[in-house]
Design an enzyme around this catalytic site. Structure first.
Site, mmCIF file in Angstrom:
data_model
loop_
_atom_site.group_PDB
_atom_site.id
_atom_site.type_symbol
_atom_site.label_atom_id
_atom_site.label_comp_id
_atom_site.label_asym_id
_atom_site.label_seq_id
_atom_site.Cartn_x
_atom_site.Cartn_y
_atom_site.Cartn_z
ATOM 1 C CD GLU A 96 -5.729 104.779 48.639
ATOM 2 O OE1 GLU A 96 -6.236 104.404 49.698
ATOM 3 O OE2 GLU A 96 -5.386 105.966 48.434
ATOM 4 C CE1 TYR B 169 -10.148 120.140 40.122
ATOM 5 C CE2 TYR B 169 -11.057 118.820 38.340
ATOM 6 C CZ TYR B 169 -10.964 119.115 39.684
ATOM 7 O OH TYR B 169 -11.686 118.375 40.585
ATOM 8 C CB CYS C 24 -26.504 130.733 32.058
ATOM 9 S SG CYS C 24 -27.926 129.990 31.295
ATOM 10 C CD GLU C 25 -21.296 129.235 35.967
ATOM 11 O OE1 GLU C 25 -20.066 129.393 36.063
ATOM 12 O OE2 GLU C 25 -21.985 128.698 36.829
HETATM 13 N N1 LLP Z 1 -6.524 107.937 47.002
HETATM 14 C C1 LLP Z 1 -7.001 109.034 47.603
HETATM 15 C C2 LLP Z 1 -6.966 109.102 49.068
HETATM 16 C C3 LLP Z 1 -7.516 110.094 46.836
HETATM 17 O O1 LLP Z 1 -7.991 111.179 47.450
HETATM 18 C C4 LLP Z 1 -7.542 109.993 45.425
HETATM 19 C C5 LLP Z 1 -8.066 111.077 44.593
HETATM 20 C C6 LLP Z 1 -7.054 108.810 44.838
HETATM 21 C C7 LLP Z 1 -6.541 107.802 45.666
HETATM 22 C C8 LLP Z 1 -7.043 108.582 43.363
HETATM 23 O O2 LLP Z 1 -6.240 109.488 42.704
HETATM 24 P P1 LLP Z 1 -5.950 109.287 41.135
HETATM 25 O O3 LLP Z 1 -5.200 107.990 40.996
HETATM 26 O O4 LLP Z 1 -7.245 109.235 40.439
HETATM 27 O O5 LLP Z 1 -5.155 110.460 40.791
HETATM 28 N N2 LLP Z 1 -11.389 115.612 40.364
HETATM 29 C C9 LLP Z 1 -9.963 115.781 40.123
HETATM 30 C C10 LLP Z 1 -9.151 114.718 40.798
HETATM 31 C C11 LLP Z 1 -9.402 114.593 42.283
HETATM 32 C C12 LLP Z 1 -8.644 113.490 42.961
HETATM 33 C C13 LLP Z 1 -9.158 113.246 44.340
HETATM 34 N N3 LLP Z 1 -8.521 112.182 45.062
HETATM 35 C C14 LLP Z 1 -9.714 115.829 38.616
HETATM 36 O O6 LLP Z 1 -10.659 115.724 37.846
HETATM 37 O O7 LLP Z 1 -8.579 116.012 38.191
#
Ligand code: LLP
Length: 423
Positions: free
Chosen positions: A278, A321, A347-348
């Site tokens: 994924e 983050y 405004c932050e």
């Molecule tokens: N599978 C599941 C069950 C997930 O919850 C996520 C991401 C992925 C796959 C994909 O993960 P990736 O390959 O993109 O790392 N907003 C945060 C990242 C949140 C990730 C949430 N879940 C950021 O900007 O760093």
């Protein structure tokens, strides 16, 4: 100029290009802020994963939450991916771009009845179930619909992967997945669920993980669990190793897809299940930039601030983050570099894209590109401060198109009402 190793944004004659298209030309046409995505980078990143894992032919379920622009999704469907979805909205988007539902998996700790029903109707490959009450609910709904539903249990391997606290998901201190003891009981007792087939194991330990070791530890734990299940007579047909592959934002040296595969594939030797992956960020992250215009340069005697027209509502990662994103001028300039904070208009104080960054002295009206903004950029944008969300553009070779129009004020007040009792 040689192609950049990780994406298709590069300078030619001092001008930033996305593939064959001048970024400044797009920004002038669409206005700013604007997200620009490279079709080629998206496809190449899918290919990198497919190539690295070729011997096991995994189902690549792109995690749509990273970037669910319809043109991006269509690009990925054409490149052969399925989707990891987490909501009814994402399920509907998968349908809109003609996804093969036999390559769609549905995670989320809080699936509603409506979401479960619609996903059963759509005939998705697997629900990634995150708790016992959720499993019982899917059993009930599947029974009402007279359907047999395939389920993977998302197990919580209780692993603390080294990444930002807010995107680390693999330990029992977090809301995700099912503890091994409960999961085993559910698998072994699955005869009790007349409408379910529990034949998959899912893990996802977090995001932006740059080394293979945490994945290996989690996978080994999951494999030992699968062995136990098989001894109990439970057959596992799908093993989903989640996403989480880290990318280069600054000076990280993340494993490549090939290096990752080299570590993971030996662990899977001789296994009969189908592998599911994924990836989200790995595919979309470096395929996009966020282009914003310099409004003012402010010097308060202590610090210099470069004030731009994009804000934390457009790209929240730095404020949420403390994420680092490379920032470059869209047109190279010989101006002397100065140290400054790059900030938005919101405004932050948290509305800061970069602190104490050395950038060439820029003038108002000039464009900056914030790199590696293709994942969790627009996808996390909001209307904070009553700001419409930015436009999005997809580039393919020398062609480009607006693939999401900038939101208008009308969009922002649609559905808003002042009730009669206030008159
Ligand atoms: N599978 C599941 C069950 C997930 O919850 C996520 C991401 C992925 C796959 C994909 O993960 P990736 O390959 O993109 O790392 N907003 C945060 C990242 C949140 C990730 C949430 N879940 C950021 O900007 O760093």
């Amino acid at each position: 100029m040689n192609k950049h190793p990780i994406h298709d944004f590069q300078y030619k004659n001092g001008e930033l290009y996305c593939e064959g298209v001048k970024v400044s030309a797009v920004a002038k046409k669409t206005g700013t802020p604007v997200y620009i995505y490279s079709h080629k980078t998206l496809v190449e990143h899918v290919e990198k994963i497919r190539e690295a894992f070729r011997e096991v032919n995994p189902i690549i379920c792109y995690a749509m939450k990273a970037n669910s622009n319809l043109a991006v999704l269509k690009t990925l469907v054409s490149a052969g991916t399925g989707f990891d979805i987490v909501s009814l909205g994402e399920l509907k988007k998968a349908g809109m771009v003609g996804a093969d539902m036999k390559k769609v998996v549905f995670a989320s700790v809080g699936k509603t009845d409506e979401e479960i029903m619609e996903a059963i109707k759509a005939g998705i490959l697997l629900f990634n179930v995150e708790s016992k009450p959720e499993l019982l609910n899917i059993e009930r709904i599947a029974g009402k619909m007279k359907k047999k539903v395939r389920v993977a249990l998302r197990i919580n391997p209780d692993i603390d992967a080294p990444t930002h606290e807010k995107i680390n998901t693999g330990s029992l201190k977090k809301k995700f997945g099912i503890d091994l003891c409960t999961a085993r009981e559910l698998f072994v007792g699955q005869k009790a669920f007349r409408n379910l087939t529990l034949n998959g194991v899912h893990i996802h330990i977090g995001s932006q993980i740059t080394k293979a070791e945490p994945f290996m530890v989690a996978i080994e734990k999951a494999l030992a669990f699968i062995d136990e299940l098989e001894q109990d007579g439970v057959r596992i047909e799908y093993f989903n190793i989640g996403g989480g592959l880290g990318i280069i934002y600054k000076d990280e040296t993340p494993q490549t897809a090939a290096a990752y595969a080299k570590k993971i594939l030996p662990l899977l030797k001789g296994r009969k299940f189908r592998l599911i992956m994924e990836p989200g960020r790995f595919i979309a992250g470096n395929a996009g930039v966020f282009v914003t215009k310099v409004l003012y340069l402010k010097d308060n005697g202590v610090k210099k601030f470069l004030i731009v027209d994009g804000g934390m509502n457009d790209l929240v990662r730095p404020s949420m983050y403390e994420a680092y994103h490379e920032i470059v001028p869209v047109r190279k300039t010989a101006a002397r570099p100065v140290e400054l904070d790059v900030v938005g208009p919101i405004c932050e104080s948290g509305d800061t894209f970069a602190k104490a960054r050395r950038l060439p002295q820029m003038k108002s009206g000039e464009f900056l590109a914030i790199l590696s903004a293709g994942a969790y950029g627009y996808a996390m944008a909001s209307n904070y401060n009553v700001r419409g969300r930015a436009a999005e553009v997809l580039v393919k070779g020398n062609k480009w198109a607006v693939v999401q129009e900038r939101e208008t004020f009308k969009d922002l007040v649609r559905g808003a009402k002042v009730p009669g009792f206030l008159r």
